[in-house]
Write a protein that holds these residues in place. Structure first.
Motif, mmCIF file in Angstrom:
data_model
loop_
_atom_site.group_PDB
_atom_site.id
_atom_site.type_symbol
_atom_site.label_atom_id
_atom_site.label_comp_id
_atom_site.label_asym_id
_atom_site.label_seq_id
_atom_site.Cartn_x
_atom_site.Cartn_y
_atom_site.Cartn_z
ATOM 1 N N LEU A 126 0.885 -1.177 0.000
ATOM 2 C CA LEU A 126 0.000 0.000 0.000
ATOM 3 C C LEU A 126 0.908 1.209 0.000
ATOM 4 C CD1 LEU A 126 -2.750 -0.947 2.640
ATOM 5 C CD2 LEU A 126 -2.835 -1.168 0.144
ATOM 6 N N ASP A 127 0.475 2.274 -0.645
ATOM 7 C CA ASP A 127 1.296 3.485 -0.711
ATOM 8 C C ASP A 127 1.314 4.196 0.643
ATOM 9 O OD1 ASP A 127 1.824 3.076 -3.372
ATOM 10 O OD2 ASP A 127 0.233 4.412 -4.077
ATOM 11 N N GLY A 128 2.335 5.043 0.794
ATOM 12 C CA GLY A 128 2.356 5.943 1.949
ATOM 13 C C GLY A 128 2.918 5.336 3.209
ATOM 14 N N VAL A 161 10.008 0.517 -22.851
ATOM 15 C CA VAL A 161 9.799 1.233 -21.592
ATOM 16 C C VAL A 161 8.298 1.386 -21.374
ATOM 17 C CG1 VAL A 161 10.274 3.365 -20.316
ATOM 18 C CG2 VAL A 161 11.929 2.535 -22.018
ATOM 19 N N ARG A 162 7.849 1.128 -20.161
ATOM 20 C CA ARG A 162 6.431 1.334 -19.831
ATOM 21 C C ARG A 162 6.296 2.739 -19.206
ATOM 22 N NH1 ARG A 162 3.265 0.687 -15.077
ATOM 23 N NH2 ARG A 162 4.959 2.002 -14.371
ATOM 24 N N TYR A 163 5.414 3.559 -19.788
ATOM 25 C CA TYR A 163 5.188 4.922 -19.307
ATOM 26 C C TYR A 163 3.794 5.034 -18.691
ATOM 27 C CZ TYR A 163 8.919 6.477 -22.592
ATOM 28 O OH TYR A 163 10.090 6.653 -23.280
ATOM 29 N N VAL A 165 1.501 7.747 -15.686
ATOM 30 C CA VAL A 165 1.510 8.821 -14.687
ATOM 31 C C VAL A 165 0.412 8.513 -13.681
ATOM 32 C CG1 VAL A 165 1.111 11.287 -14.262
ATOM 33 C CG2 VAL A 165 2.463 10.575 -16.243
ATOM 34 N N TYR A 166 0.763 8.586 -12.396
ATOM 35 C CA TYR A 166 -0.207 8.318 -11.332
ATOM 36 C C TYR A 166 -0.487 9.582 -10.544
ATOM 37 C CZ TYR A 166 0.586 3.394 -12.206
ATOM 38 O OH TYR A 166 0.653 2.161 -12.813
ATOM 39 N N PHE A 167 -1.767 9.744 -10.231
ATOM 40 C CA PHE A 167 -2.194 10.850 -9.365
ATOM 41 C C PHE A 167 -2.846 10.246 -8.133
ATOM 42 C CE2 PHE A 167 -2.344 12.453 -13.723
ATOM 43 C CZ PHE A 167 -1.571 13.602 -13.612
HETATM 44 O O1 LIG Z 1 4.517 1.719 -11.738
HETATM 45 C C1 LIG Z 1 3.485 1.127 -11.429
HETATM 46 O O2 LIG Z 1 2.691 0.697 -12.267
HETATM 47 C C2 LIG Z 1 3.149 0.917 -9.977
HETATM 48 C C3 LIG Z 1 3.845 1.916 -9.120
HETATM 49 C C4 LIG Z 1 3.590 1.682 -7.671
HETATM 50 O O3 LIG Z 1 3.379 0.593 -7.242
HETATM 51 C C5 LIG Z 1 3.619 2.808 -6.781
HETATM 52 O O4 LIG Z 1 4.112 3.856 -7.167
HETATM 53 O O5 LIG Z 1 3.142 2.688 -5.643
#
Ligand SMILES: O=C(O)CCC(=O)C(=O)O
Length: 247
Positions: free
Chosen positions: A113-115, A213-215, A217-219
């Motif tokens: 989990l993040d954070g 390369v896999r690109y 962007v996560y918000f």
């Molecule tokens: O790069 C991804 O697809 C996942 C990245 C990830 O798990 C994260 O940043 O928490």
């Protein structure tokens, strides 16, 4: 723009939903151009562990060309349809998440989990920096497994909710709940698709044995006032999701 019934069901049941064709070609091209320009300036090897855990191209994280992938497209309306119009805290940065092809044999991904604190992610020990909704924008086609896919453990959000009800949400300060999870799924998708994940969904980046390369962007979006409710949310999954609760 709203999720259809199947996508809503997937989000509730699995903890994530893929929505095709959300982000149009022009903002996608602008973001990719900026990212590739940045990569062309060189990648200091010593910075790679931090880039992988926080973001590549850190100078672009707050740039309009990245933020517009969310705020100037239907992706924002999708998020508002779930969390409520006017109910999302301002999003000030995106994570530029790149996965480069590896030469070593693939290893099983480790769910997180993040954070939660790690040595490289900038989160202080003793804190949980949770949020409400992860919005992933796919910037390169990921049509099969083994291509650096976002990898998720479907239903883990509900398993963790039960665990936190039994053990207390602050048990998360001690690390990931030690429970068995179902088999992971490598999410596929095309350029411009969006993947919506509940904060509490176990996920990872998968191995990249492809040539590309896999690109992405996560918000990370917070319902307004999330920090004051973060522990309650761990035991009440949809507390901040009026668009789903109302269905
Ligand atoms: O790069 C991804 O697809 C996942 C990245 C990830 O798990 C994260 O940043 O928490």
């Amino acid at each position: 723009m709203k999720l259809n019934a199947d996508q809503q069901e997937a989000l509730l049941r699995d903890g994530y939903a893929a929505v095709p064709g959300v982000v149009p070609a022009a903002p996608l091209a602008a973001a990719l151009r900026a990212i590739n320009h940045s990569l062309g300036q060189g990648l200091p090897p010593a910075d790679l562990p931090v880039f992988r855990s926080r973001s590549f191209c850190p100078e672009l994280q707050r740039a309009p060309v990245i933020l517009d992938l969310l705020r100037a497209t239907q992706a924002w309306l999708l998020a508002e349809s779930l969390l409520g119009e006017g109910s999302i805290e301002a999003v000030r940065s995106g994570q530029i998440a790149l996965s480069f092809p590896q030469t070593e044999p693939p290893e099983a991904p480790y769910p997180h989990l993040d954070g939660l604190h790690t040595p490289t992610n900038g989160v202080p020990a003793g804190e949980v920096r949770s949020f409400t909704l992860l919005v992933g924008v796919i910037l390169s086609d990921v049509t099969g497994p083994g291509a650096g896919n976002l990898t998720v453990w479907p239903g883990s959000h509900r398993l963790y909710e039960s665990y936190f009800r039994d053990n207390g949400p602050k048990s998360l300060l001690g690390g990931m709940p030690p429970i068995a999870l179902p088999d992971p799924v490598e999410v596929t998708g095309s350029v411009g698709d969006v993947v919506l994940c509940h904060y509490q969904l176990a996920h990872a980046v998968g191995a990249n044995t492809s040539p590309h390369v896999r690109y992405a962007v996560y918000f990370r979006l917070k319902s307004r006032g999330h920090d004051g409710r973060r522990w309650e949310c761990l035991t009440d999954l949809w507390k901040e999701w009026p668009g789903l609760r109302a269905r």
